[in-house]
Design a protein around this motif. Structure first.
Motif, PDB file in Angstrom:
ATOM      1  N   VAL A 153      -6.712   2.905  -3.196  1.00  0.00           N
ATOM      2  CA  VAL A 153      -7.363   4.474  -3.571  1.00  0.00           C
ATOM      3  C   VAL A 153      -6.959   4.528  -4.804  1.00  0.00           C
ATOM      4  O   VAL A 153      -6.238   4.724  -5.209  1.00  0.00           O
ATOM      5  CB  VAL A 153      -7.085   5.698  -2.820  1.00  0.00           C
ATOM      6  CG1 VAL A 153      -7.421   6.634  -3.230  1.00  0.00           C
ATOM      7  CG2 VAL A 153      -7.434   4.850  -1.600  1.00  0.00           C
ATOM      8  N   LYS A 212      -6.071  -0.414   5.918  1.00  0.00           N
ATOM      9  CA  LYS A 212      -6.159   0.310   4.455  1.00  0.00           C
ATOM     10  C   LYS A 212      -6.480  -0.620   3.130  1.00  0.00           C
ATOM     11  O   LYS A 212      -6.711  -1.843   2.667  1.00  0.00           O
ATOM     12  CB  LYS A 212      -3.967  -0.717   3.739  1.00  0.00           C
ATOM     13  CG  LYS A 212      -3.229   0.404   5.197  1.00  0.00           C
ATOM     14  CD  LYS A 212      -1.513   0.089   4.399  1.00  0.00           C
ATOM     15  CE  LYS A 212      -0.725   1.097   6.146  1.00  0.00           C
ATOM     16  NZ  LYS A 212      -1.135   2.450   6.226  1.00  0.00           N
ATOM     17  N   GLU A 231      -2.461  -0.992  -6.381  1.00  0.00           N
ATOM     18  CA  GLU A 231      -3.291   0.372  -7.364  1.00  0.00           C
ATOM     19  C   GLU A 231      -3.381  -0.683  -8.712  1.00  0.00           C
ATOM     20  O   GLU A 231      -3.578  -0.925  -9.599  1.00  0.00           O
ATOM     21  CB  GLU A 231      -3.039   1.192  -7.038  1.00  0.00           C
ATOM     22  CG  GLU A 231      -4.382   2.081  -8.213  1.00  0.00           C
ATOM     23  CD  GLU A 231      -4.104   3.584  -8.255  1.00  0.00           C
ATOM     24  OE1 GLU A 231      -5.172   4.398  -9.040  1.00  0.00           O
ATOM     25  OE2 GLU A 231      -3.388   4.071  -7.798  1.00  0.00           O
ATOM     26  N   LYS A 279     -14.586   6.138  -6.120  1.00  0.00           N
ATOM     27  CA  LYS A 279     -13.870   7.548  -6.148  1.00  0.00           C
ATOM     28  C   LYS A 279     -15.248   8.739  -7.150  1.00  0.00           C
ATOM     29  O   LYS A 279     -15.199   9.691  -5.626  1.00  0.00           O
ATOM     30  CB  LYS A 279     -12.653   7.240  -6.860  1.00  0.00           C
ATOM     31  CG  LYS A 279     -12.442   9.227  -7.150  1.00  0.00           C
ATOM     32  CD  LYS A 279     -10.386   8.762  -8.076  1.00  0.00           C
ATOM     33  CE  LYS A 279      -9.987  10.675  -7.885  1.00  0.00           C
ATOM     34  NZ  LYS A 279      -9.098  10.553  -8.910  1.00  0.00           N
ATOM     35  N   SER A 281      -4.083   6.519  -6.093  1.00  0.00           N
ATOM     36  CA  SER A 281      -3.038   6.723  -5.102  1.00  0.00           C
ATOM     37  C   SER A 281      -1.612   5.485  -5.647  1.00  0.00           C
ATOM     38  O   SER A 281      -1.015   6.531  -5.104  1.00  0.00           O
ATOM     39  CB  SER A 281      -3.661   6.004  -4.409  1.00  0.00           C
ATOM     40  OG  SER A 281      -3.415   4.468  -4.139  1.00  0.00           O
ATOM     41  N   ASN A 282      -1.089   5.188  -7.168  1.00  0.00           N
ATOM     42  CA  ASN A 282      -0.109   4.966  -7.430  1.00  0.00           C
ATOM     43  C   ASN A 282       0.466   4.598  -7.007  1.00  0.00           C
ATOM     44  O   ASN A 282       1.985   3.821  -6.679  1.00  0.00           O
ATOM     45  CB  ASN A 282       0.562   6.149  -7.738  1.00  0.00           C
ATOM     46  CG  ASN A 282       1.808   5.710  -9.149  1.00  0.00           C
ATOM     47  OD1 ASN A 282       1.111   4.807  -9.674  1.00  0.00           O
ATOM     48  ND2 ASN A 282       2.708   6.121  -8.605  1.00  0.00           N
ATOM     49  N   THR A 283      -0.221   3.743  -5.364  1.00  0.00           N
ATOM     50  CA  THR A 283       0.727   2.614  -5.031  1.00  0.00           C
ATOM     51  C   THR A 283       0.628   1.219  -5.751  1.00  0.00           C
ATOM     52  O   THR A 283       0.228   1.116  -6.490  1.00  0.00           O
ATOM     53  CB  THR A 283      -0.126   2.317  -3.347  1.00  0.00           C
ATOM     54  OG1 THR A 283      -1.732   1.639  -3.930  1.00  0.00           O
ATOM     55  CG2 THR A 283      -0.691   3.580  -2.756  1.00  0.00           C
ATOM     56  N   TYR A 301       1.167  -0.915  -0.124  1.00  0.00           N
ATOM     57  CA  TYR A 301      -0.346   0.163  -0.144  1.00  0.00           C
ATOM     58  C   TYR A 301       0.395   1.208   0.153  1.00  0.00           C
ATOM     59  O   TYR A 301      -0.010   2.023   0.344  1.00  0.00           O
ATOM     60  CB  TYR A 301      -1.476   0.293   1.152  1.00  0.00           C
ATOM     61  CG  TYR A 301      -1.808  -1.389   1.415  1.00  0.00           C
ATOM     62  CD1 TYR A 301      -3.250  -1.313   0.394  1.00  0.00           C
ATOM     63  CD2 TYR A 301      -1.629  -2.120   1.430  1.00  0.00           C
ATOM     64  CE1 TYR A 301      -3.607  -2.139   0.450  1.00  0.00           C
ATOM     65  CE2 TYR A 301      -2.919  -3.874   1.952  1.00  0.00           C
ATOM     66  CZ  TYR A 301      -3.742  -3.465   0.993  1.00  0.00           C
ATOM     67  OH  TYR A 301      -4.447  -4.598   0.892  1.00  0.00           O
ATOM     68  N   GLN A 302       2.335   1.294  -0.278  1.00  0.00           N
ATOM     69  CA  GLN A 302       3.014   2.551  -0.281  1.00  0.00           C
ATOM     70  C   GLN A 302       3.751   2.224  -1.961  1.00  0.00           C
ATOM     71  O   GLN A 302       2.824   1.773  -3.095  1.00  0.00           O
ATOM     72  CB  GLN A 302       4.248   1.846   0.401  1.00  0.00           C
ATOM     73  CG  GLN A 302       4.051   1.791   1.408  1.00  0.00           C
ATOM     74  CD  GLN A 302       4.975   1.367   2.490  1.00  0.00           C
ATOM     75  OE1 GLN A 302       6.554   1.378   1.733  1.00  0.00           O
ATOM     76  NE2 GLN A 302       5.156   1.366   3.658  1.00  0.00           N
TER      77      GLN A 302
END
Length: 353
Positions: free
Chosen positions: A315, A312, A323, A342, A318-320, A286-287
């Motif tokens: 989103v 978590k 994702e 969204k 978010s570019n995690t 999630y980073q």
């Protein structure tokens, strides 16, 4: 002799009848083959919410199912569950993908126009099936039935996990195939038929494994499940069970690279296959990464949802890493459940008719 003049005519008739019989046999066999192929296409286009219910046995009997379990009572699969099922359906397009849900019953009437967006999404996939999880039926003809009849779920500390541990063993033993946790994202097919997944050296997970039906190892695991049952110890009937049973078969050694190990025709797959990001670093999914990993040595990715106590989520925008995985391996889930959420948040309740 007067009969001789009629002999050639009878011979021609016999040859004609033989030709007709051959043609009929050919048509009959062709029809059977067509029906078999048609049945497969019909089964994979079946919608769980339609009137013409198929039983789990009918789908599982096709063989090589990918099985997911939801042992809570919730009826709306969250995006991660949807992503796990969708990614499997895309990677294993020729195999049934089954999500068994404890909260679903044969009498449950689900309106597809309500908030159950994930049901509509998953049921639109031709090889995905949603079925009630009826544990007493699942445990029939296994060592787990007596345990299930004696246990009191309300008094169990880890019932959601324990009941899932038991159900996956019984289903794989009865029907064969692959079991996956609902936080596993498939990225390429698993080539092995009989395998356990190493979470780390000398330690097996039970979050993903595969065996043919009636495999002795799974039967032995069910017997040990009952013999060594302790519901107060998390994982005692799960990864610890798989590890101790594997140790009875062979001497486990450390993994030196990306090689797999083998133990009496059971593949013990390298941690890189499913756990390239180990559980202490679970939040890295999630980073945002400067450079996303390739996961070239992985068949699927376990996102460690049990560790995700802060809940978590993916989103949009978010570019995690998570994702990016959603976009690549479960794009329908990403579009329908993430992007649309969204848009709903941006529009606000006053703009929704």
């Amino acid at each position: 002799h007067p009969c001789w003049r009629h002999a050639p005519k009878r011979s021609r008739k016999e040859r004609m009848l033989r030709k007709i019989q051959i043609c009929l046999c050919f048509c009959f066999v062709s029809g059977i083959l067509y029906e078999i192929s048609f049945l497969s296409s019909c089964v994979f286009s079946y919608l769980p919410m339609a009137q013409q219910y198929l039983t789990p046995e009918q789908v599982l009997s096709l063989g090589k199912s990918i099985i997911f379990l939801e042992t809570t009572e919730r009826l709306e699969p969250p995006p991660l569950v949807s992503c796990s099922v969708e990614s499997a359906a895309r990677i294993y397009q020729d195999r049934p993908i089954i999500l068994f849900m404890r909260g679903l019953t044969n009498e449950t009437a689900l309106d597809m126009n309500t908030s159950y967006a994930a049901f509509s999404l998953l049921s639109s996939m031709k090889n995905v099936f949603l079925f009630p999880l009826q544990m007493e039926t699942v445990f029939q003809e296994t060592p787990l039935l007596q345990w299930y009849n004696q246990v009191v779920p309300e008094q169990e500390k880890n019932w959601v996990h324990v009941s899932s541990d038991a159900s996956r063993l019984a289903l794989i033993w009865k029907y064969g195939g692959i079991y996956m946790d609902t936080d596993v994202i498939s990225i390429r097919p698993i080539p092995q038929q009989s395998f356990l997944a190493a979470q780390k050296s000398r330690f097996s997970s039970n979050g993903i494994f595969g065996f043919p039906a009636r495999h002795k190892f799974i039967w032995d695991c069910m017997e040990n499940f009952v013999l060594k049952y302790n519901g107060n110890i998390w994982g005692n009937q799960g990864p610890f069970l798989m590890t101790r049973m594997l140790k009875t078969l062979c001497n486990l050694t450390d993994f030196r690279g990306t090689e797999d190990h083998s133990c009496q025709n059971i593949s013990f797959l390298n941690p890189q296959r499913f756990y390239p990001i180990p559980y202490p670093a679970w939040s890295r999914y999630y980073q945002v990464w400067d450079k996303s990993p390739s996961f070239n040595h992985s068949y699927a990715l376990h996102l460690w949802n049990f560790m995700n106590r802060n809940r978590k989520v993916v989103v949009a925008g978010s570019n995690t890493l998570a994702e990016k995985l959603y976009k690549t391996y479960c794009p329908t889930t990403y579009e329908d459940l993430i992007q649309n959420a969204k848009h709903r948040d941006l529009s606000g309740p006053e703009d929704i008719e």
